[in-house]
Write a protein that holds these residues in place. Structure first.
Motif, mmCIF file in Angstrom:
data_model
loop_
_atom_site.group_PDB
_atom_site.id
_atom_site.type_symbol
_atom_site.label_atom_id
_atom_site.label_comp_id
_atom_site.label_asym_id
_atom_site.label_seq_id
_atom_site.Cartn_x
_atom_site.Cartn_y
_atom_site.Cartn_z
ATOM 1 N N HIS A 40 -10.085 -6.357 -7.522
ATOM 2 C CA HIS A 40 -8.679 -6.685 -7.331
ATOM 3 C C HIS A 40 -7.829 -5.498 -7.773
ATOM 4 N N PRO A 41 -7.752 -4.455 -6.966
ATOM 5 C CA PRO A 41 -7.014 -3.264 -7.354
ATOM 6 C C PRO A 41 -5.538 -3.560 -7.534
ATOM 7 N N ARG A 42 -4.953 -2.850 -8.457
ATOM 8 C CA ARG A 42 -3.530 -3.003 -8.718
ATOM 9 C C ARG A 42 -2.737 -2.447 -7.545
ATOM 10 N N VAL A 43 -1.689 -3.152 -7.158
ATOM 11 C CA VAL A 43 -0.848 -2.684 -6.064
ATOM 12 C C VAL A 43 0.562 -2.462 -6.584
ATOM 13 N N PHE A 44 1.266 -1.549 -5.950
ATOM 14 C CA PHE A 44 2.659 -1.327 -6.306
ATOM 15 C C PHE A 44 3.375 -0.729 -5.110
ATOM 16 N N LEU A 45 4.687 -0.865 -5.113
ATOM 17 C CA LEU A 45 5.530 -0.327 -4.051
ATOM 18 C C LEU A 45 6.484 0.687 -4.667
ATOM 19 N N ARG A 46 6.544 1.848 -4.087
ATOM 20 C CA ARG A 46 7.407 2.893 -4.618
ATOM 21 C C ARG A 46 8.876 2.503 -4.472
ATOM 22 N N ASN A 47 9.696 2.937 -5.432
ATOM 23 C CA ASN A 47 11.130 2.729 -5.321
ATOM 24 C C ASN A 47 11.640 3.433 -4.063
ATOM 25 N N GLY A 48 12.481 2.739 -3.344
ATOM 26 C CA GLY A 48 12.985 3.268 -2.085
ATOM 27 C C GLY A 48 12.268 2.720 -0.873
ATOM 28 N N THR A 49 11.122 2.057 -1.094
ATOM 29 C CA THR A 49 10.378 1.451 0.013
ATOM 30 C C THR A 49 11.202 0.325 0.644
ATOM 31 N N ILE A 50 11.163 0.239 1.968
ATOM 32 C CA ILE A 50 11.872 -0.811 2.686
ATOM 33 C C ILE A 50 10.878 -1.906 3.093
ATOM 34 N N VAL A 51 11.238 -3.146 2.810
ATOM 35 C CA VAL A 51 10.411 -4.280 3.217
ATOM 36 C C VAL A 51 11.288 -5.301 3.923
ATOM 37 N N TYR A 52 10.658 -6.104 4.774
ATOM 38 C CA TYR A 52 11.339 -7.220 5.436
ATOM 39 C C TYR A 52 10.781 -8.516 4.877
ATOM 40 N N LEU A 53 11.653 -9.448 4.585
ATOM 41 C CA LEU A 53 11.259 -10.727 3.996
ATOM 42 C C LEU A 53 10.759 -11.672 5.085
ATOM 43 N N LEU A 54 9.511 -12.125 4.940
ATOM 44 C CA LEU A 54 8.890 -12.994 5.931
ATOM 45 C C LEU A 54 8.929 -14.466 5.527
ATOM 46 N N ASP A 55 8.708 -14.754 4.242
ATOM 47 C CA ASP A 55 8.703 -16.142 3.784
ATOM 48 C C ASP A 55 8.957 -16.179 2.287
#
Length: 262
Positions: A40-55
């Motif tokens: 279960h590798p650790r995940v992270f999102l860099r600051n500035g990353t754009i995401v769309y909300l699905l649910d």
């Protein structure tokens, strides 16, 4: 010496495996510094990353005590189209709506908390599956220039097959029509592309292809979804090989270079 004493004296010392290795018992099982272990590798999102909300799942998370009450959401990162489960800020849930575009900031007042894990397409909720098509349509239209550039510049895979033929509904006839038109004059936008090549519907074709790439992890060619190798961190970084080289001696394939360009 009795037979009983002779039997015990002939046994000799117990083996290390029987006694237990004292060094092993002191060190204990190996632990992952990043949390979660190898599986279960650790995940992270860099600051500035754009995401769309699905649910949004207001009671879908699990806290440290095992209580299922922490709010979570499912999001799609762009432009690589990777899917994530992310914790939510309880105080900011009322401000959120599906299909919303959010920038990751890492601040306490952000509606997004820590990403929990990467998701596969078949792990999306029913609401996410309904939303993702609308989100992709929105993204394709907002990034029309990216996809027009693909049509104007993409080349052949082999002598007998072209990358345009990878797109849904594009056969030899339609491919030749696109190539002949772009040879005379490059396309400038979706409207012009559809006018000059009536059989090609840009928005529908690109959305369908991206979903195909999300659904099938065994595709031979990925045009838009960035599939990371198992050793890659979910932030998009690739660990440097031990030999100090940039690619560990791996030759860059035409497909790799295509993803970098588009």
């Amino acid at each position: 010496m009795s037979d009983r004493d002779r039997r015990y004296s002939n046994r000799g010392p117990r083996s290390t495996s029987q006694r237990g290795d004292p060094r092993r018992s002191r060190s204990g099982p190996s632990r992952s510094r990043g949390g979660g272990g190898r599986g279960h590798p650790r995940v992270f999102l860099r600051n500035g990353t754009i995401v769309y909300l699905l649910d949004i799942l207001q009671h879908g998370g699990v806290d440290k005590a095992g209580h299922s009450w922490n709010p979570i959401c499912q999001v799609m990162e762009v432009p690589s189209f990777n899917l994530y489960e992310v914790s939510l800020n309880k105080q900011k849930i009322q401000e959120l709506k599906l299909q919303q575009k959010i920038q990751v900031t890492g601040r306490e007042d952000s509606p997004l908390g820590r990403p929990n894990k990467k998701l596969k397409y078949d792990q999306l909720t029913h609401a996410s599956l309904q939303t993702i098509g609308l989100v992709l349509e929105q993204y394709v239209l907002e990034n029309e220039e990216r996809f027009i550039k693909f049509i104007n510049n993409v080349g052949p895979i082999t002598i007998k097959r072209h990358y345009l033929e990878v797109l849904p509904g594009v056969g030899k006839k339609l491919m030749n029509e696109i190539l002949e038109n772009r040879h005379r004059k490059l396309f400038e936008n979706f409207e012009e592309l559809h006018t000059r090549v009536p059989g090609f519907k840009p928005k529908e074709v690109f959305v369908k292809r991206i979903i195909e790439e999300l659904e099938d992890e065994e595709l031979k060619h990925y045009l838009f979804v960035k599939r990371r190798r198992p050793e890659d961190r979910s932030s998009g970084g690739t660990p440097r090989p031990r030999d100090g080289s940039r690619d560990g001696g791996r030759r860059t394939s035409r497909n790799d270079s295509l993803r970098k360009r588009y």
